[in-house]
Scaffold this motif. Structure first.
Motif, PDB file in Angstrom:
ATOM      1  N   ASP A 211     -20.333   7.995 -32.668  1.00  0.00           N
ATOM      2  CA  ASP A 211     -19.141   8.796 -32.395  1.00  0.00           C
ATOM      3  C   ASP A 211     -18.265   9.024 -33.618  1.00  0.00           C
ATOM      4  N   ILE A 212     -18.333   8.122 -34.595  1.00  0.00           N
ATOM      5  CA  ILE A 212     -17.519   8.327 -35.799  1.00  0.00           C
ATOM      6  C   ILE A 212     -18.376   8.989 -36.879  1.00  0.00           C
ATOM      7  N   GLU A 213     -18.103  10.228 -37.131  1.00  0.00           N
ATOM      8  CA  GLU A 213     -18.807  11.040 -38.144  1.00  0.00           C
ATOM      9  C   GLU A 213     -20.320  11.060 -37.922  1.00  0.00           C
ATOM     10  N   ARG A 214     -20.777  10.835 -36.715  1.00  0.00           N
ATOM     11  CA  ARG A 214     -22.213  10.809 -36.375  1.00  0.00           C
ATOM     12  C   ARG A 214     -22.962   9.752 -37.213  1.00  0.00           C
ATOM     13  N   ILE A 215     -22.247   8.718 -37.615  1.00  0.00           N
ATOM     14  CA  ILE A 215     -22.883   7.641 -38.382  1.00  0.00           C
ATOM     15  C   ILE A 215     -23.260   6.531 -37.405  1.00  0.00           C
TER      16      ILE A 215
END
Lengths: 242, 463, 222
Positions: free
Chosen positions: C201-205
């Motif tokens: 969910d965070i920057e697709r990381i």
């Protein structure tokens, strides 16, 4: 074959050289060329704007224009898709349905006609240039033409084809979309044309002159050197050089 | 112009001009494309798998009455309780009553777009029930007081710095630029809430008719926890989520993951059959399912666009959509963004106010190719344009296309018109003409030729 | 029958009076089953096991095939020591119990006295499973085989101990087995666990351990 040219309205008025190149290449390949000058526009702008009743009149008119044609070949994936795919849907359930289907079966996009109908990939052209290819969405996703233009390009002697990751991305033209939602359309062409320009190719080639209008229009405004070129123009140029 | 359209134009103008943010979104999606391609390539035949998934949904949607009846009977035989909601207000009332009846002091939620559709959180808060979103992205969006940006990746528009600041402000945590640490902050914060919450609210990805189970797909484990710990489990689902058999999941579960997130299967795919059973150690004492219509039957009544009810909400159409990538999710102003949102929102909220979404598409068709259940998305946008032209007559369009047609029906007039355009272009380009003026704001036209193709052809009679 | 139910059913029946055509399919078959088109599973047992191993590695799950229960015990004991697992929550089972009891720590069988708070404080959850799907590296647990719903999701580490013959080649076989085994009486929860909990969910990381276990071990006893 006796090929009846289908020259979309904006090619007729804005980029006639694309129509001339189409005729030239097909002639070189031994086809007999005719042009029925009573043709105007296929009606796609109205169709895409939801004005289907108006678009039907344009479609019915085209059926009349091309009713005696042996085959119809057009240098635009988008306008050919209108005739080949959307006319039968638009005229479904009307007395024109059968004629629309008959036209659909006889109508081909330029590169598709050469590769799938004439079974030719090498038109005998030579051109020492680097090109990158832009898939017009209608050619790619409505007509499912991906390899046909590439086969023609790969057979051109001296030509280097550089693919880009964004080859299949939409250029943002979309007919009147380009002027109804200009901010989105411009953002899209920025992404697309930017990626094409980064390939370092001499030409951006496509089978869709409307996309080239959009891509070329943006590149010109941004002062980029890479030039848009219709695949028919490229092949015609290569034939000249022989 | 409708309010929703003018807001859309305003928002899309701002976001499409933000080159840095657009690049950020494309970069974020880069990993998705790579993994999606890897895992699609592992299928023996992705296209035939799409056929199978499409048929599974088609056969359920086209026999919806029977399949739903069967599901409901089985679901209740498993010990669950079904509630029916004709619209959003009715669904909210049912859920509020259930929460009140449970004497709930705390409610925890896992990600569910249908709850966004009915604005459940607002209603719960207004009624005095605290509700906490547990999906990381939704948790972040809830803290921001902002709707999800993408219905699968809710906060994909945010940079880590913004999330860190948000957590510092609301949770008092030290700033960090590590996505891992940010995730752990949320993990630690939410952990106790699973234990203390009285009610857990989830969505459902599939309702399995032959077994009466609901299937929930997720990656984080928050839905698992939401359905495990609280005393009462309430699930909200659209009626179109029902499928015939558990075997249909053979293809639907992996395809949902691959198309939607570039994964072979998501981390947790869980099937629930009723509340805690005698002899089981934990799990809710009550299991309620709220089945929502909210205009889904209107889509069902349109055979042309009925297949939009096949949607499994994977988000693949958004991920490939050049419109979404360039304007972002919030500009739409809808619960469901991207192509599927543009197709169904006019049905859910009215064609009159939402038909501009169908216009805001180049009809490139990337969405249709990406859809794992073969929804004919871009052609539905075209049909919505046709429907809108009938329902919401646009005088300018009618006059424009009527005149255009008048011209193209007359080759001599067309030829003359073209000639006049070309000869006077030098003047026209300076005028604020509709369409032409707009084009020229950001793009050139090629050098205008002296002669049209037909003129050259006539002159030479040859090439 | 509620008013709402009657009305919705009425709307559905009315709407479906007009049929809609079958979707445009690539294939010709009128009844298409999905399983034939999913990823390959190999022809031999060795290939299936190789696939399982590859899949688990890609999912960042830890896979340990062992020869016998003694090896499993030794392995988990060693892991527990290295990872400092002190509070061991487990579900009683022929394979799981001896392993849990051998660990140097406080072993607690959730079956004896269930407590949410105690489960929350556990360092590791030990369970068995229903089956393992080689095609995707998915481990199927149920509320019956895995000590309810919480044990396999709340503790930060999940260790699954299973027998090698619980491996099924593909998802289709797995559902076939579910239908046979449970028939009309499904456990209240069946869950496919495909790797440790994760989020992008965070920057697709990719980050592991969003809410569920950060670490997932599969110990397969021959």
């Amino acid at each position: 074959m006796r090929v009846s040219l289908f020259i979309p309205c904006f090619i007729d008025q804005l980029t006639p050289q694309v129509g001339l190149a189409t005729a030239k290449v097909l002639k070189k390949l031994g086809q007999e060329i005719e042009f029925n000058s009573s043709q105007t526009c296929c009606g796609q702008p109205s169709y895409n704007s939801g004005q289907w009743e108006i678009a039907k009149e344009g479609a019915i008119r085209s059926l009349e224009v091309f009713k005696d044609a042996e085959v119809v070949v057009g240098p635009s994936g988008s306008c050919v898709a209108m005739m080949k795919k959307f006319y039968p849907e638009l005229l479904h359930g009307t007395k024109y349905e059968a004629e629309a289907k008959r036209l659909s079966q006889r109508t081909f996009e330029f590169s598709d006609f050469i590769v799938s109908q004439l079974k030719i990939t090498d038109v005998g052209a030579t051109l020492n240039k680097k090109v990158t290819y832009h898939d017009g969405c209608h050619a790619l996703r409505e007509l499912r033409l991906k390899e046909e233009p590439r086969k023609l390009l790969r057979a051109v002697k001296g030509l280097e084809l550089i693919e880009t990751e964004e080859a299949e991305s939409c250029c943002g033209f979309g007919g009147l979309f380009a002027v109804k939602f200009p901010m989105i359309s411009t953002a899209m062409v920025q992404v697309k044309a930017g990626a094409l320009a980064r390939t370092g190719a001499d030409y951006i080639v496509s089978s869709d002159p409307s996309c080239l209008l959009q891509i070329g229009g943006w590149l010109s405004r941004e002062g980029k050197v890479i030039r848009p070129l219709h695949i028919a123009e490229l092949l015609a140029m290569g034939i000249d050089d022989v | 112009m409708s309010d929703s359209k003018s807001i859309f134009i305003k928002e899309a103008t701002l976001t499409s001009a933000d080159g840095e943010q657009r690049q950020f979104i494309r970069t974020a999606l880069g990993g998705y494309y790579k993994n999606r391609d890897i895992y699609q390539a592992r299928y023996r035949d992705w296209e035939l798998a799409r056929d199978a998934a499409s048929l599974a949904k088609w056969s359920a949607v086209n026999n919806l009455a029977e399949v739903l009846e069967k599901f409901v009977a089985k679901f209740e035989a498993n010990g669950g309780k079904v509630h029916w909601a004709r619209d959003a207000a009715e669904a909210r009332k049912i859920i509020l009553d259930l929460v009140a009846k449970a004497n709930a002091t705390a409610v925890i939620k896992s990600k569910c777009m249908t709850t966004e559709e009915i604005h459940l959180n607002d209603a719960l808060e207004k009624a005095g029930f605290g509700v906490v979103e547990s999906d990381l992205g939704e948790f972040i969006q809830q803290l921001r007081g902002e709707a999800p940006y993408h219905f699968v990746f809710p906060c994909m528009h945010l940079k880590r710095e913004a999330i860190s600041e948000l957590f510092t402000k609301h949770l008092g945590t030290a700033p960090t630029d590590s996505p891992e640490e940010l995730t752990m902050i949320a993990r630690r914060h939410l952990r106790k809430l699973y234990i203390t919450a009285d009610v857990g609210i989830t969505g459902a990805n599939f309702l399995v008719a032959d077994t009466g189970q609901i299937s929930i797909t997720e990656n984080e484990g928050n839905a698992r926890l939401t359905a495990a710990m609280p005393r009462v489990h309430i699930a909200l689902s659209g009626i179109e989520k029902v499928i015939n058999t558990i075997d249909d999941l053979t293809v639907l579960l992996p395809m949902l993951a691959t198309a939607g997130a570039g994964q072979p299967m998501t981390c947790y795919n869980t099937l629930y059959a009723g509340p805690k059973k005698p002899g089981e150690l934990d799990g809710p004492e009550e299991f309620h399912l709220v089945l929502l219509d909210n205009a889904r039957t209107q889509i069902l009544a349109d055979p042309e666009q009925r297949d939009s009810l096949h949607c499994i909400r994977c988000g693949a159409c958004l991920n490939v959509c050049p419109i979404f990538k360039n304007i972002g999710g919030h500009a739409y102003g809808t619960t469901y963004q991207g192509p599927i949102g543009s197709v169904i929102t006019p049905h859910l909220r009215g064609l009159k106010d939402w038909n501009h979404l169908s216009g805001a598409s180049s009809l490139c068709g990337a969405c249709t190719d990406a859809c794992p259940v073969r929804i004919d998305l871009h052609h539905h946008l075209l049909q919505n344009r046709r429907n809108a032209a009938k329902v919401v007559p646009n005088l300018f369009d009618r006059v424009f296309h009527g005149s255009f047609n008048f011209v193209i029906q007359r080759p001599a007039l067309f030829s003359l018109g073209g000639k006049v355009f070309r000869k006077t272009f030098g003047l026209l380009k300076h005028l604020p003409l509709p369409y032409l003026g707009t084009w020229l704001k950001s793009r050139d036209l090629p050098a205008i030729p002296q002669k049209s193709f037909r003129e050259v052809w006539k002159d030479s009679k040859n090439v | 029958m509620s008013e709402a139910r009657k009305e919705i059913m009425g709307r559905i029946r009315e709407a479906l009076k007009t049929p809609s055509p079958k979707p445009h399919l690539k294939g010709q078959s009128s009844k298409v089953t999905g399983k034939a088109w999913l990823p390959e599973v190999g022809d031999t047992h060795a290939e299936t096991m190789g696939l399982l191993s590859d899949n688990l590695a890609k999912l960042k799950a830890s896979f340990h095939p062992v020869e016998n229960l003694d090896q499993a015990i030794a392995l988990v004991k060693d892991l527990a020591q290295k990872k400092n697992w002190k509070n061991i929550a487990y579900h009683k089972n022929d394979l799981v119990t001896p392993v849990a009891l051998a660990i140097d720590g406080n072993a607690w069988a959730v079956d004896d006295s269930f407590s949410k708070d105690k489960l929350e404080a556990a360092d590791v959850g030990l369970t068995s499973c229903v089956s393992i799907v080689a095609q995707f590296g998915a481990i199927l647990v149920s509320s019956e085989t895995s000590g309810g719903r919480g044990l396999s999701i709340l503790p930060p580490v999940h260790v699954v101990i299973a027998k090698a013959d619980q491996v099924v080649p593909d998802l289709a076989a797995c559902f076939e087995q579910i239908n046979l085994q449970f028939g009309g009486k499904m456990p209240s929860m069946l869950s496919f666990i495909t790797g440790p909990s994760r989020t992008g969910d965070i920057e697709r990381i990719l980050v592991l351990g969003a809410h569920g276990p950060k670490e997932l071990y599969l110990i397969l006893v021959r």
